[in-house]
Design a protein around this motif. Structure first.
Motif, PDB file in Angstrom:
ATOM      1  N   ALA A 134      44.659  32.837 -14.968  1.00 36.30           N
ATOM      2  CA  ALA A 134      44.056  34.903 -15.085  1.00 36.30           C
ATOM      3  C   ALA A 134      44.902  35.288 -13.501  1.00 36.30           C
ATOM      4  O   ALA A 134      45.711  36.173 -13.838  1.00 36.30           O
ATOM      5  CB  ALA A 134      43.102  34.820 -15.423  1.00 36.30           C
ATOM      6  N   ARG A 135      44.918  33.964 -12.497  1.00 35.39           N
ATOM      7  CA  ARG A 135      44.384  34.494 -11.329  1.00 35.39           C
ATOM      8  C   ARG A 135      46.107  34.860 -10.648  1.00 35.39           C
ATOM      9  O   ARG A 135      46.313  35.731 -10.546  1.00 35.39           O
ATOM     10  CB  ARG A 135      43.981  33.616 -10.050  1.00 35.39           C
ATOM     11  N   ALA A 136      46.966  33.618 -11.688  1.00 37.10           N
ATOM     12  CA  ALA A 136      48.544  33.813 -11.833  1.00 37.10           C
ATOM     13  C   ALA A 136      49.304  35.315 -12.111  1.00 37.10           C
ATOM     14  O   ALA A 136      50.007  35.367 -11.751  1.00 37.10           O
ATOM     15  CB  ALA A 136      48.915  32.458 -11.878  1.00 37.10           C
ATOM     16  N   ALA A 137      48.416  35.095 -13.668  1.00 38.97           N
ATOM     17  CA  ALA A 137      49.335  36.441 -14.169  1.00 38.97           C
ATOM     18  C   ALA A 137      48.592  38.022 -13.568  1.00 38.97           C
ATOM     19  O   ALA A 137      49.755  38.295 -13.199  1.00 38.97           O
ATOM     20  CB  ALA A 137      48.643  36.492 -15.626  1.00 38.97           C
ATOM     21  N   TYR A 138      47.473  38.028 -12.683  1.00 40.83           N
ATOM     22  CA  TYR A 138      47.623  39.224 -12.487  1.00 40.83           C
ATOM     23  C   TYR A 138      48.306  39.436 -10.623  1.00 40.83           C
ATOM     24  O   TYR A 138      48.437  40.143  -9.863  1.00 40.83           O
ATOM     25  CB  TYR A 138      45.874  39.495 -11.591  1.00 40.83           C
ATOM     26  N   GLU A 139      48.356  38.509 -10.353  1.00 39.48           N
ATOM     27  CA  GLU A 139      49.856  37.916  -8.989  1.00 39.48           C
ATOM     28  C   GLU A 139      50.612  38.714  -8.640  1.00 39.48           C
ATOM     29  O   GLU A 139      51.588  39.647  -8.687  1.00 39.48           O
ATOM     30  CB  GLU A 139      48.939  37.213  -7.986  1.00 39.48           C
ATOM     31  N   GLU A 140      50.821  38.057  -9.818  1.00 35.70           N
ATOM     32  CA  GLU A 140      52.554  38.529 -10.505  1.00 35.70           C
ATOM     33  C   GLU A 140      52.686  39.929 -10.311  1.00 35.70           C
ATOM     34  O   GLU A 140      53.399  40.462 -10.318  1.00 35.70           O
ATOM     35  CB  GLU A 140      52.909  37.030 -11.921  1.00 35.70           C
ATOM     36  N   ALA A 141      51.419  40.553 -11.647  1.00 30.99           N
ATOM     37  CA  ALA A 141      51.989  41.757 -12.237  1.00 30.99           C
ATOM     38  C   ALA A 141      51.793  42.626 -11.153  1.00 30.99           C
ATOM     39  O   ALA A 141      52.135  43.703 -11.475  1.00 30.99           O
ATOM     40  CB  ALA A 141      50.884  42.061 -13.602  1.00 30.99           C
ATOM     41  N   GLY A 142      50.956  42.215 -10.140  1.00 36.55           N
ATOM     42  CA  GLY A 142      50.757  42.440  -8.754  1.00 36.55           C
ATOM     43  C   GLY A 142      49.208  43.809  -9.692  1.00 36.55           C
ATOM     44  O   GLY A 142      49.577  44.705  -8.652  1.00 36.55           O
ATOM     45  N   ILE A 143      48.195  43.992 -10.689  1.00 39.12           N
ATOM     46  CA  ILE A 143      47.297  44.706 -10.781  1.00 39.12           C
ATOM     47  C   ILE A 143      46.195  42.975 -10.592  1.00 39.12           C
ATOM     48  O   ILE A 143      46.628  42.453 -10.547  1.00 39.12           O
ATOM     49  CB  ILE A 143      47.393  45.212 -12.393  1.00 39.12           C
ATOM     50  N   GLY A 144      44.974  44.431 -10.715  1.00 38.28           N
ATOM     51  CA  GLY A 144      44.218  43.152 -10.809  1.00 38.28           C
ATOM     52  C   GLY A 144      42.954  42.882 -12.076  1.00 38.28           C
ATOM     53  O   GLY A 144      43.304  44.590 -12.788  1.00 38.28           O
ATOM     54  N   PRO A 145      42.122  42.942 -11.982  1.00 38.68           N
ATOM     55  CA  PRO A 145      41.307  43.197 -13.552  1.00 38.68           C
ATOM     56  C   PRO A 145      40.485  44.853 -13.340  1.00 38.68           C
ATOM     57  O   PRO A 145      40.114  45.335 -14.508  1.00 38.68           O
ATOM     58  CB  PRO A 145      40.061  42.220 -12.831  1.00 38.68           C
ATOM     59  N   GLU A 146      40.694  45.467 -12.307  1.00 39.39           N
ATOM     60  CA  GLU A 146      39.894  46.303 -11.902  1.00 39.39           C
ATOM     61  C   GLU A 146      41.243  47.343 -13.078  1.00 39.39           C
ATOM     62  O   GLU A 146      40.938  49.213 -13.466  1.00 39.39           O
ATOM     63  CB  GLU A 146      39.555  46.953 -11.213  1.00 39.39           C
TER      64      GLU A 146
ATOM     65  N   GLU B 153      34.090  36.131 -17.401  1.00 37.45           N
ATOM     66  CA  GLU B 153      33.887  35.437 -16.314  1.00 37.45           C
ATOM     67  C   GLU B 153      36.030  35.003 -15.211  1.00 37.45           C
ATOM     68  O   GLU B 153      36.745  35.441 -14.803  1.00 37.45           O
ATOM     69  CB  GLU B 153      33.033  34.605 -16.167  1.00 37.45           C
ATOM     70  N   ASP B 154      36.261  34.433 -16.178  1.00 45.63           N
ATOM     71  CA  ASP B 154      37.835  33.550 -15.655  1.00 45.63           C
ATOM     72  C   ASP B 154      39.152  35.300 -15.524  1.00 45.63           C
ATOM     73  O   ASP B 154      39.363  34.399 -14.920  1.00 45.63           O
ATOM     74  CB  ASP B 154      38.139  32.802 -16.673  1.00 45.63           C
ATOM     75  N   ILE B 155      39.158  35.420 -16.016  1.00 51.78           N
ATOM     76  CA  ILE B 155      40.063  37.311 -16.280  1.00 51.78           C
ATOM     77  C   ILE B 155      39.704  37.829 -14.786  1.00 51.78           C
ATOM     78  O   ILE B 155      39.888  39.447 -15.426  1.00 51.78           O
ATOM     79  CB  ILE B 155      40.422  37.668 -17.812  1.00 51.78           C
ATOM     80  N   GLY B 156      37.808  37.966 -14.686  1.00 47.18           N
ATOM     81  CA  GLY B 156      37.484  38.845 -13.559  1.00 47.18           C
ATOM     82  C   GLY B 156      37.223  39.689 -14.424  1.00 47.18           C
ATOM     83  O   GLY B 156      36.751  40.938 -13.526  1.00 47.18           O
ATOM     84  N   LEU B 157      36.415  39.743 -15.388  1.00 43.55           N
ATOM     85  CA  LEU B 157      35.555  41.154 -16.485  1.00 43.55           C
ATOM     86  C   LEU B 157      34.562  41.428 -15.547  1.00 43.55           C
ATOM     87  O   LEU B 157      33.642  42.373 -15.277  1.00 43.55           O
ATOM     88  CB  LEU B 157      35.508  41.134 -17.424  1.00 43.55           C
ATOM     89  N   CYS B 158      33.608  40.200 -14.345  1.00 40.42           N
ATOM     90  CA  CYS B 158      32.451  40.287 -14.170  1.00 40.42           C
ATOM     91  C   CYS B 158      32.149  39.198 -13.488  1.00 40.42           C
ATOM     92  O   CYS B 158      33.459  37.896 -13.312  1.00 40.42           O
ATOM     93  CB  CYS B 158      31.107  40.725 -15.207  1.00 40.42           C
ATOM     94  N   ALA B 159      31.135  38.927 -12.735  1.00 43.56           N
ATOM     95  CA  ALA B 159      30.677  37.909 -11.778  1.00 43.56           C
ATOM     96  C   ALA B 159      30.536  36.393 -12.523  1.00 43.56           C
ATOM     97  O   ALA B 159      30.335  36.923 -13.935  1.00 43.56           O
ATOM     98  CB  ALA B 159      29.958  37.541 -10.772  1.00 43.56           C
ATOM     99  N   PRO B 160      30.786  35.009 -11.890  1.00 38.63           N
ATOM    100  CA  PRO B 160      30.546  34.269 -12.229  1.00 38.63           C
ATOM    101  C   PRO B 160      29.158  34.056 -13.427  1.00 38.63           C
ATOM    102  O   PRO B 160      28.248  34.500 -12.259  1.00 38.63           O
ATOM    103  CB  PRO B 160      30.614  32.727 -11.726  1.00 38.63           C
ATOM    104  N   GLY B 161      28.502  34.212 -14.573  1.00 38.19           N
ATOM    105  CA  GLY B 161      27.434  33.776 -15.360  1.00 38.19           C
ATOM    106  C   GLY B 161      26.955  35.504 -15.806  1.00 38.19           C
ATOM    107  O   GLY B 161      25.844  35.439 -16.286  1.00 38.19           O
TER     108      GLY B 161
END
Length: 396
Positions: free
Chosen positions: A276-288, A308-316
């Motif tokens: 997910a991080r690689a996708a966000y970085e390429e798109a220039g956007i974030g989970p928010e 958690e992995d796509i950044g919608l919340c913290a781990p756990g």
């Protein structure tokens, strides 16, 4: 940023157990996508097929198989295989061809006729194949791995069986609204708890089925979309197909051991989080910025991990999101508005493409009773065996 391409058409063949050839399903989905785009088959310059490689039937070379079924017309063909990430690889290949100027119009197709029950290994002895080894050495079917993930969440984060059931209840409610879903009946938490144990702690209704089905997309350059009269199409802005980083410290399909961290420190993030991080970085956007997500719910517990992995919340904190209703229809960030694999089952080459079909309809505002109001950006995420990442970001 690499550049946007347009999604002009999206089409599916309904999921189920139809007992017919995957070619029939894929051809139907392709024709639906072409009609949705208002594109004639003769206008397609490239066909990218996500390979179908089980059940022993012919037609493994998916690109040429679908081009032949639709009628030879000279388009270039490509076939890709990345297990459950095959659809994302196919989208990435078509996107690269379009951005490179090799084609203005590409058709991406994935379809499968799945076996009954869980996916078993193909015949023959292949001692250098980790997928074969985990069946023969451990007797570990896919649900055994899903159960390990679930147990780990229970031990590390305190997730409960009730949390897992909430995921199934949520997804079945969305799937009941989706005409392409295989299972279109809402499920209660009591029904989940009453279903047979498959791999402790997971029950039958915690685990996705295997299914027949197909999905297709018509992808074009932005210039072609404008010439075609579509000024503001849904756009694919990023495709992530990254691989893991050594060492891998959490057991994952189909491995039967983890890497040692004696000499090399563990990576800062998990493989799924890196996708997910690689996708966000390429798109220039974030989970928010995300309005909705489609994630790979092989099991109810695995969906919580994807939050958690796509950044919608913290781990756990994944279980907290589902308890609050944040990922349900009407919630803050709905996840699996299609109903997910819980409602569809696995049709391996098609599922990453199907995810993009769903977010396309959502971003167009044409998802009917499943519609997320004001949807502007969406992420899809899954992964394939042998370290295949899969994530697509689409925007409107």
């Amino acid at each position: 940023m690499t550049g946007d391409i347009a999604v002009l058409g999206a089409g599916m063949h309904a999921w189920g157990k139809w007992g017919r050839s995957f070619v029939e399903y894929g051809t139907a989905a392709a024709r639906t996508a072409l009609a949705d785009a208002g594109i004639d088959w003769q206008d397609v310059q490239s066909v990218v097929g996500a390979d179908t490689v089980r059940c022993g039937y012919p037609g493994y070379v998916a690109g040429a198989t679908f081009a032949r079924a639709l009628g030879w017309q000279g388009a270039r063909v490509t076939s890709v295989y990345a297990a459950c990430a095959s659809g994302a690889q196919a989208i990435s290949t078509a996107r690269a061809q379009i951005l490179a100027g090799m084609a203005d119009v590409a058709l991406v197709v994935g379809a499968d006729s799945a076996p009954k029950g869980f996916f078993a290994p193909a015949g023959g002895d292949r001692p250098d194949d980790p997928d074969w080894l985990r069946f023969r050495v451990l007797g570990a079917t896919n649900p055994a791995y899903f159960a390990l993930y679930a147990r780990r969440r229970m031990a590390v984060h305190g997730d409960t069986l009730e949390d897992f059931a909430r995921v199934k209840v949520k997804n079945s409610a969305a799937g009941a609204l989706n005409p392409n879903a295989r299972y279109r009946k809402p499920v209660t938490a009591d029904a989940v708890a009453a279903s047979p144990v498959v791999a402790d702690p997971l029950r039958l209704l915690d685990i996705c089925a295997t299914s027949d089905g197909a999905a297709a997309l018509v992808l074009t350059s932005m210039e072609f979309a404008r010439r075609h009269g579509v000024a503001h199409p849904v756009r694919i802005r990023a495709v992530s197909t990254v691989t893991p980083t050594y060492p891998r410290t959490v057991l994952d399909l189909p491995d039967i051991a983890t890497d040692s961290t004696t000499a090399v420190a563990a990576p800062a993030e998990s493989f799924r989080a890196s996708i997910a991080r690689a996708a966000y970085e390429e798109a220039g956007i974030g989970p928010e910025d995300i309005s909705l997500a489609e994630v790979y719910d092989l099991s109810t517990a695995l969906e919580l991990e994807w939050y958690e992995d796509i950044g919608l919340c913290a781990p756990g904190a994944g279980a907290k999101l589902v308890r609050e209703g944040a990922t349900a229809l009407g919630g803050r960030v709905p996840v699996n508005t299609s109903g997910g694999l819980a409602s569809f089952g696995e049709a391996v080459p098609a599922q990453a493409i199907a995810q993009v079909c769903e977010v396309t309809w959502q971003l167009r505002g044409r998802a009917g009773a499943r519609q997320v109001p004001g949807a502007r950006a969406a992420i899809t995420a899954n992964q394939g065996l042998f370290g295949h990442g899969s994530s697509v970001i689409a925007v409107r």
